[in-house]
Design a protein around this motif. Structure first.
Motif, PDB file in Angstrom:
ATOM      1  N   VAL A  54     -22.396 -16.313 -34.355  1.00  0.00           N
ATOM      2  CA  VAL A  54     -21.745 -17.355 -35.153  1.00  0.00           C
ATOM      3  C   VAL A  54     -21.884 -17.014 -36.632  1.00  0.00           C
ATOM      4  N   MET A  55     -20.748 -16.848 -37.311  1.00  0.00           N
ATOM      5  CA  MET A  55     -20.761 -16.514 -38.737  1.00  0.00           C
ATOM      6  C   MET A  55     -20.839 -17.790 -39.573  1.00  0.00           C
ATOM      7  N   ILE A  56     -21.741 -17.794 -40.556  1.00  0.00           N
ATOM      8  CA  ILE A  56     -21.867 -18.904 -41.502  1.00  0.00           C
ATOM      9  C   ILE A  56     -21.600 -18.349 -42.898  1.00  0.00           C
ATOM     10  N   LYS A  57     -20.582 -18.869 -43.571  1.00  0.00           N
ATOM     11  CA  LYS A  57     -20.220 -18.389 -44.909  1.00  0.00           C
ATOM     12  C   LYS A  57     -20.002 -19.552 -45.864  1.00  0.00           C
ATOM     13  N   GLY A  58     -20.178 -19.281 -47.150  1.00  0.00           N
ATOM     14  CA  GLY A  58     -19.865 -20.289 -48.156  1.00  0.00           C
ATOM     15  C   GLY A  58     -20.991 -20.513 -49.147  1.00  0.00           C
ATOM     16  N   ARG A  59     -20.667 -21.247 -50.219  1.00  0.00           N
ATOM     17  CA  ARG A  59     -21.656 -21.505 -51.272  1.00  0.00           C
ATOM     18  C   ARG A  59     -22.888 -22.225 -50.755  1.00  0.00           C
ATOM     19  N   GLY A  60     -22.685 -23.117 -49.788  1.00  0.00           N
ATOM     20  CA  GLY A  60     -23.813 -23.900 -49.282  1.00  0.00           C
ATOM     21  C   GLY A  60     -24.457 -23.331 -48.026  1.00  0.00           C
ATOM     22  N   LEU A  98     -31.553 -15.888 -33.806  1.00  0.00           N
ATOM     23  CA  LEU A  98     -31.842 -14.940 -34.875  1.00  0.00           C
ATOM     24  C   LEU A  98     -30.874 -15.189 -36.025  1.00  0.00           C
ATOM     25  N   VAL A  99     -31.392 -15.139 -37.252  1.00  0.00           N
ATOM     26  CA  VAL A  99     -30.579 -15.280 -38.459  1.00  0.00           C
ATOM     27  C   VAL A  99     -30.503 -13.917 -39.140  1.00  0.00           C
ATOM     28  N   TYR A 100     -29.289 -13.390 -39.287  1.00  0.00           N
ATOM     29  CA  TYR A 100     -29.057 -12.135 -40.016  1.00  0.00           C
ATOM     30  C   TYR A 100     -28.491 -12.493 -41.390  1.00  0.00           C
ATOM     31  N   LYS A 101     -29.175 -12.052 -42.443  1.00  0.00           N
ATOM     32  CA  LYS A 101     -28.709 -12.371 -43.795  1.00  0.00           C
ATOM     33  C   LYS A 101     -28.013 -11.163 -44.438  1.00  0.00           C
ATOM     34  N   PHE A 102     -26.722 -11.321 -44.724  1.00  0.00           N
ATOM     35  CA  PHE A 102     -25.989 -10.321 -45.501  1.00  0.00           C
ATOM     36  C   PHE A 102     -26.204 -10.600 -46.990  1.00  0.00           C
ATOM     37  N   ASP A 103     -25.951 -11.845 -47.392  1.00  0.00           N
ATOM     38  CA  ASP A 103     -26.269 -12.299 -48.746  1.00  0.00           C
ATOM     39  C   ASP A 103     -26.386 -13.823 -48.706  1.00  0.00           C
ATOM     40  N   ALA A 104     -26.597 -14.445 -49.858  1.00  0.00           N
ATOM     41  CA  ALA A 104     -26.870 -15.887 -49.907  1.00  0.00           C
ATOM     42  C   ALA A 104     -25.711 -16.743 -49.423  1.00  0.00           C
ATOM     43  N   GLN A 105     -24.534 -16.155 -49.311  1.00  0.00           N
ATOM     44  CA  GLN A 105     -23.365 -16.912 -48.857  1.00  0.00           C
ATOM     45  C   GLN A 105     -22.796 -16.377 -47.540  1.00  0.00           C
ATOM     46  N   HIS A 106     -23.549 -15.532 -46.863  1.00  0.00           N
ATOM     47  CA  HIS A 106     -23.015 -14.879 -45.667  1.00  0.00           C
ATOM     48  C   HIS A 106     -24.144 -14.572 -44.680  1.00  0.00           C
ATOM     49  N   SER A 125     -20.954 -29.942 -36.187  1.00  0.00           N
ATOM     50  CA  SER A 125     -21.112 -31.389 -36.425  1.00  0.00           C
ATOM     51  C   SER A 125     -21.955 -31.689 -37.657  1.00  0.00           C
ATOM     52  N   HIS A 126     -22.697 -30.703 -38.158  1.00  0.00           N
ATOM     53  CA  HIS A 126     -23.547 -30.905 -39.342  1.00  0.00           C
ATOM     54  C   HIS A 126     -23.041 -30.140 -40.556  1.00  0.00           C
ATOM     55  N   LYS A 127     -21.913 -29.498 -40.422  1.00  0.00           N
ATOM     56  CA  LYS A 127     -21.395 -28.606 -41.459  1.00  0.00           C
ATOM     57  C   LYS A 127     -20.952 -29.368 -42.713  1.00  0.00           C
ATOM     58  N   PRO A 128     -21.412 -28.963 -43.898  1.00  0.00           N
ATOM     59  CA  PRO A 128     -20.909 -29.569 -45.143  1.00  0.00           C
ATOM     60  C   PRO A 128     -19.549 -28.958 -45.516  1.00  0.00           C
ATOM     61  N   HIS A 129     -18.902 -29.516 -46.506  1.00  0.00           N
ATOM     62  CA  HIS A 129     -17.544 -29.084 -46.876  1.00  0.00           C
ATOM     63  C   HIS A 129     -17.496 -27.685 -47.468  1.00  0.00           C
ATOM     64  N   ASP A 130     -18.618 -27.220 -48.047  1.00  0.00           N
ATOM     65  CA  ASP A 130     -18.591 -25.911 -48.704  1.00  0.00           C
ATOM     66  C   ASP A 130     -19.087 -24.775 -47.813  1.00  0.00           C
ATOM     67  N   VAL A 131     -19.049 -24.997 -46.506  1.00  0.00           N
ATOM     68  CA  VAL A 131     -19.502 -23.976 -45.547  1.00  0.00           C
ATOM     69  C   VAL A 131     -18.440 -23.763 -44.475  1.00  0.00           C
ATOM     70  N   GLU A 132     -18.254 -22.507 -44.106  1.00  0.00           N
ATOM     71  CA  GLU A 132     -17.319 -22.140 -43.046  1.00  0.00           C
ATOM     72  C   GLU A 132     -18.127 -21.653 -41.841  1.00  0.00           C
ATOM     73  N   VAL A 133     -17.806 -22.177 -40.657  1.00  0.00           N
ATOM     74  CA  VAL A 133     -18.474 -21.773 -39.422  1.00  0.00           C
ATOM     75  C   VAL A 133     -17.435 -21.135 -38.507  1.00  0.00           C
ATOM     76  N   GLU A 134     -17.717 -19.920 -38.029  1.00  0.00           N
ATOM     77  CA  GLU A 134     -16.761 -19.233 -37.158  1.00  0.00           C
ATOM     78  C   GLU A 134     -17.485 -18.612 -35.959  1.00  0.00           C
ATOM     79  N   ASP A 135     -17.041 -18.958 -34.768  1.00  0.00           N
ATOM     80  CA  ASP A 135     -17.603 -18.384 -33.542  1.00  0.00           C
ATOM     81  C   ASP A 135     -16.945 -17.026 -33.287  1.00  0.00           C
TER      82      ASP A 135
END
Length: 364
Positions: A54-60, A98-106, A125-135
C-alpha cells in the motif's frame, strides 16, 4: 481463489498447493524438512507475492502513518524499513506490517495477505485530505531469498554491493535480468536474507534467474510449510495466531514496537491502560516434555484448569523438539513453569522456555 504470478511455475515444479488467506500457495515442493534445512544451512527461495503493498504519499504522510501505527517513524531515515503493529482503539491488532520510507512524503506499507482489503479500508477511513492511499498489491510480485548463502547468490545477478545494505534497509531500482527491483534486507525466517519486490509480469524471469544463480549452492524453492516452521523457531508472530483483533501487541510480547511516549496514535489510551494495570496473559514459548506435537488452538492447563491456548506449534526441524507459542495466564508465564498441553484429549507435560527458540542470524 487468487493466484500469484508464479502459480504455473509452482505447479510445474510439482509443488503441493494449498489455500492460504484466499490464495493458492505452495505448501511444499520436495518436503518441509528439506526446505527448512536448506534455508538454515544454505538458502531457500519463497514466493510471497500474496503479501499486500500500500503506497502512502503526500505532505501529511509521515504524520498520518504515525497516527496509524504503534511504533515511532519520526527517527526513520530514507531507505529504512520499520516493523510495527497497527491497532484498533481498544488495543486489539488490525495487522502487523513493514513501513518502507522513500522520503517524508512517500512510504510503502507491506501488509499481510489475508488482511489486504480490511487494511486498505481501515487506512482509507482515517486518511486526511493531504494524503493519497493507493493499493498496489496486484502490481507487485515479491520473492524472499533467505539463508546464510543468500547474499552470495543474489550478488551474482545484481550490480549493487549487497554488503552495504544493513538489516532493515533497502535499495530501489536494482536491475535483475532486465527487471527493476526493490531489494530489502528483511525476512521472516530468523536468517539473513532479502525480500525482492518486482513488477508482477517480471516474477517468473527473476525467479528463474535466482534459481540459476543459486544452483551451485543448491538453493531450494521453499513453501509455506517451511516458512511457518522457520518463523516459529525464530518466534516471529503470524497474524491470526499470535496477533489478532483480540490480542494486543503488549500481550504478544511486542512491547519494543509500541512507543507509548510518542504523540497520539490509534489504540494508545487502551495500551497505556493495559500497561499500567498489567497484562493478564502473555505469549510464551513451550517445549514439550512428553511426546506429542502441540497445534494451534490446543488448550493449555495447570492442574486441570484452563490457563490459555497454543497460538502456533510444530516439530522444530532445527532443534529436533516439539515447540509452541502459547498465550497463557501471566501467573504461569515464568521460565521453567510446568504446564499441560491437551493433545487429543490427553494432558501432555510441557515447560515454559525462553524465546526465540532459535538464535536469529541477522546481519547488523
Amino acid at each position: 481463489m487468487k493466484k500469484t504470478p508464479l502459480y504455473e511455475k509452482h505447479v510445474s515444479l510439482g509443488a503441493k498447493m494449498m489455500e492460504f488467506g484466499g490464495w493458492m500457495m505452495p505448501l511444499q515442493y520436495t518436503g518441509i524438512l528439506q526446505e527448512h534445512e536448506a534455508v538454515r544451512q544454505r538458502a531457500g527461495l519463497f514466493d510471497v507475492s500474496h503479501m499486500g503493498e500500500v503506497m502512502i504519499k503526500g505532505r501529511g504522510a509521515t504524520e498520518f502513518i504515525q497516527k496509524l501505527i504503534t511504533n515511532d517513524i519520526s527517527g526513520m531515515r530514507e531507505f529504512q524499513v520499520l516493523y510495527s503493529p497497527m491497532c484498533y482503539p481498544d488495543g486489539g491488532t488490525v495487522d502487523d506490517l513493514l513501513v518502507y520510507k522513500f522520503d517524508a512524503q512517500h512510504y510503502l506499507l507491506v501488509v499481510n495477505a489475508a488482511n489486504i482489503e480490511e487494511d486498505v479500508e481501515w487506512i482509507e477511513s482515517h486518511k486526511p485530505h493531504d494524503v493519497e492511499v493507493e493499493d498496489l498489491s496486484e502490481q507487485y510480485a515479491q520473492l524472499a531469498l533467505q539463508g546464510p548463502k543468500s547474499q552470495k547468490v543474489l550478488q551474482r545477478i545484481v550490480d549493487v554491493p549487497l554488503d552495504k545494505i544493513k538489516f532493515f534497509r533497502f535499495v530501489d531500482g536494482v536491475n535483475i535480468a532486465g527487471v527493476s527491483a526493490l531489494i530489502s534486507r528483511t525476512g521472516y525466517t530468523g536468517e539473513d536474507g532479502f525480500e525482492i519486490y518486482i513488477p508482477a509480469d517480471g516474477a517468473c524471469k527473476v525467479w528463474d534467474t535466482i534459481v540459476d544463480a543459486g544452483a551451485e549452492f543448491h538453493v531450494m524453492p521453499a513453501g509455506l510449510g517451511a516458512r511457518d516452521t522457520l518463523r516459529l523457531e525464530a518466534a516471529l508472530p503470524l497474524y491470526g495466531h499470535e496477533l489478532s483483533p483480540d490480542i494486543s501487541p503488549l500481550e504478544a510480547g511486542l512491547d519494543r514496537f509500541v512507543k507509548l511516549d510518542k504523540p497520539d496514535f490509534i489504540g494508545r489510551e487502551a495500551l497505556i491502560e493495559q500497561k499500567g494495570s498489567g497484562i493478564s496473559r502473555k505469549l510464551v514459548g513451550l517445549e514439550m516434555v512428553d511426546r506429542g506435537i502441540p497445534r494451534q488452538g490446543y488448550e493449555v492447563q495447570v492442574e486441570g484448569r484452563s490457563i490459555g491456548y497454543v497460538t502456533s506449534g510444530s516439530f522444530s526441524p532445527t532443534l529436533k523438539k516439539n515447540i509452541a507459542l502459547a498465550l497463557i495466564d501471566v501467573r504461569y508465564a515464568a521460565q521453567g513453569s510446568q504446564v499441560d498441553v491437551i493433545v487429543r484429549n490427553k494432558a501432555l507435560k510441557a515447560e515454559v522456555v525462553k524465546i526465540p527458540f532459535y538464535a536469529k542470524q541477522y546481519k547488523k
